[in-house]
Design a protein around this motif. Sequence first.
Motif, PDB file in Angstrom:
ATOM      1  N   ASP A  63       0.668  -1.463   0.531  1.00 26.01           N
ATOM      2  CA  ASP A  63       0.097   0.220   0.523  1.00 26.01           C
ATOM      3  C   ASP A  63       1.144   0.925   0.170  1.00 26.01           C
ATOM      4  O   ASP A  63       2.205   1.230   0.699  1.00 26.01           O
ATOM      5  N   ASN A  76      -0.327   3.926   1.531  1.00 24.75           N
ATOM      6  CA  ASN A  76       0.065   4.819   2.525  1.00 24.75           C
ATOM      7  C   ASN A  76      -0.389   3.517   3.982  1.00 24.75           C
ATOM      8  O   ASN A  76       0.000   2.538   3.706  1.00 24.75           O
ATOM      9  N   LEU A 126      -2.643   2.865   5.901  1.00 28.42           N
ATOM     10  CA  LEU A 126      -3.978   1.699   6.270  1.00 28.42           C
ATOM     11  C   LEU A 126      -3.945   0.898   7.120  1.00 28.42           C
ATOM     12  O   LEU A 126      -4.948   0.696   8.736  1.00 28.42           O
ATOM     13  N   ARG A 127      -2.942  -0.297   6.870  1.00 25.29           N
ATOM     14  CA  ARG A 127      -3.606  -1.871   7.242  1.00 25.29           C
ATOM     15  C   ARG A 127      -2.804  -1.864   8.495  1.00 25.29           C
ATOM     16  O   ARG A 127      -3.304  -2.009   9.526  1.00 25.29           O
ATOM     17  N   ASP A 147      -2.293   0.306  10.166  1.00 21.26           N
ATOM     18  CA  ASP A 147      -3.511   1.747  11.900  1.00 21.26           C
ATOM     19  C   ASP A 147      -4.549   1.084  11.847  1.00 21.26           C
ATOM     20  O   ASP A 147      -4.822   0.477  13.035  1.00 21.26           O
ATOM     21  N   ILE A 177     -14.049   3.575   5.065  1.00 20.05           N
ATOM     22  CA  ILE A 177     -12.877   4.158   4.407  1.00 20.05           C
ATOM     23  C   ILE A 177     -12.404   4.047   3.051  1.00 20.05           C
ATOM     24  O   ILE A 177     -12.414   2.490   2.238  1.00 20.05           O
ATOM     25  N   PRO A 234      -9.519   3.127   0.885  1.00 20.80           N
ATOM     26  CA  PRO A 234      -8.062   2.562   0.954  1.00 20.80           C
ATOM     27  C   PRO A 234      -7.057   3.385   0.518  1.00 20.80           C
ATOM     28  O   PRO A 234      -6.283   3.637  -0.074  1.00 20.80           O
ATOM     29  N   TYR A 264      -7.257   7.234   1.413  1.00 20.32           N
ATOM     30  CA  TYR A 264      -6.557   7.229   3.067  1.00 20.32           C
ATOM     31  C   TYR A 264      -5.284   7.775   2.916  1.00 20.32           C
ATOM     32  O   TYR A 264      -4.387   7.264   2.030  1.00 20.32           O
ATOM     33  N   PRO A 265      -4.287   8.917   3.802  1.00 15.54           N
ATOM     34  CA  PRO A 265      -5.842   9.518   5.144  1.00 15.54           C
ATOM     35  C   PRO A 265      -6.320  10.919   5.598  1.00 15.54           C
ATOM     36  O   PRO A 265      -6.557  11.409   6.017  1.00 15.54           O
ATOM     37  N   ILE A 288     -12.839   8.973   4.806  1.00 16.47           N
ATOM     38  CA  ILE A 288     -13.177   8.496   5.833  1.00 16.47           C
ATOM     39  C   ILE A 288     -14.376   8.997   5.622  1.00 16.47           C
ATOM     40  O   ILE A 288     -14.727   9.733   5.805  1.00 16.47           O
TER      41      ILE A 288
END
Length: 464
Positions: free
Chosen positions: A2, A4, A6-7, A9, A73, A75, A78-79, A85
């Motif tokens: 990814d 970012n 997310l995973r 988090d 979310i 993905p 994100y963020p 979100i």
Amino acid sequence: MDKNNLRDDLTILKDMYPEMEVNEFPEESPLTSTISGCVPVRINLATDVTINFQDKKSINLSRLTSDLISFKINPLKYPQLEAGIQLNIESQWMTEDDKSLLLKSIVDEFNEITNPNNEELFDEFFPTLMLVLSFISEDSSTILFPQNRRVCKDEEEFKIFDNIRISLEDYDMKHSNYNCSICMDTKKGDKMVKIPCQNESHYLCRPCSESYFTNMINNGDVLNIRCPDCKFEEINLDNFRNYKDMIKQLFTPLIDVKFLRTILNEDLCKKFEELYHSQAATKLSKHCFNSCVICKRCERWCVKEDLDDSMIHCNYCDFTFCFDCLHSWHGYHNKCGKKFTIPREVVEEYTDLKDDLDNIEKKLELEVKYGKKILEIEVNEYLADKLLDLAIEEEGSNLQRCPTCRLVVQRSEGCNKMKCSMCDSMFCFICGYLLYKDDPYAHFREPRSECYGRLFEGMEGVDD
Ligand SMILES: [Zn+2]
Ligand SMILES: [Zn+2]
Ligand SMILES: [Zn+2]
Ligand SMILES: [Zn+2]
Ligand SMILES: [Zn+2]
Ligand SMILES: [Zn+2]
């Protein structure tokens, strides 16, 4: 991989919030489809908040129940907050206004910093979801409870907060340890009952409270039923200067029967209520002689609400009757068969106190016991009676009292054998002696009688 975090988090959040639920996502391939989930978050109150409804009701809360935050979310975004979100709040107590205000505050707080166009601030590893959740739990109390207060719009809203207070207290109690003051054991709150006493912190374990109250009821010791931990003083009726206050306190058990119903069976509770009423009434009847009477229909005590009223109502069988003669109610102006009388000494004492301003206390004490109106009537009758006594004793008076009912009878003409117009008794005018029904003249015929030969004495035209 990814782009970012997310995973990462989500993995950390699952450790922080074990109750968090989130839909399955692949472990290896990049996240592309929507991640949705929910997590219970409790708003921490910085300090106690006061909840008001008008001026009538007010409570303090030190905690709130959890709210459910659900999220969707994207993905790929994100963020970013705005594009990435979607949040939704389910709450027991938040109004729609509260929810919009809170969501708007989250946007204000995080929109800029998670905006990729904002090159200076934007950080693609920013843990947005984590920070949003901690913002909700740590920073929203001042937003939703400005000045640590909430003025409820309606009673419904107040009730919601009050129920939260009750359920939290209940929760606390179940999870705390208590000492039973009877068996001295330490037990968890769900094994204990809180005694409804003024102290508000006295507890007994269930088995002890059950046997304690059961024994007292079965022993008939109901006026003394109370919290075993509280200092107990038996109610002293001499201390009251107001009849209504007195009966209110006397007939209110120290331990409410509603509470007893939560630990004892219905038969025992009924027994308690009946015994309590009859024992309180017995006690009252010894103190205030014309305050209560046993209903002749159902044989339960009836208590006057107003001492001066002779009409009385039985709350058990709905019978309205006369306190003095016990017959069904005959109205205030009809002749009553039996009149309640106050002891002579009391009437004399009250007469002496009547205009004595230094003795108001004593006067009040008598009024609470006998009723003010009744005392005044009795005093007037007593004074009139005294005047009559003087008149009777006067030389040449033609008045005499009936020895049976004390009615004053006037001799207008005729002999000294008198007949009372009220009770039909016959008596001698000269000495007041009651005469034999069968032979009223014997009194004047018997040589040993002091009125021998005086049947016609005092009559006009008859020489003494
Ligand atoms: Zn115990
Ligand atoms: Zn107590
Ligand atoms: Zn009755
Ligand atoms: Zn009557
Ligand atoms: Zn008479
Ligand atoms: Zn006589």
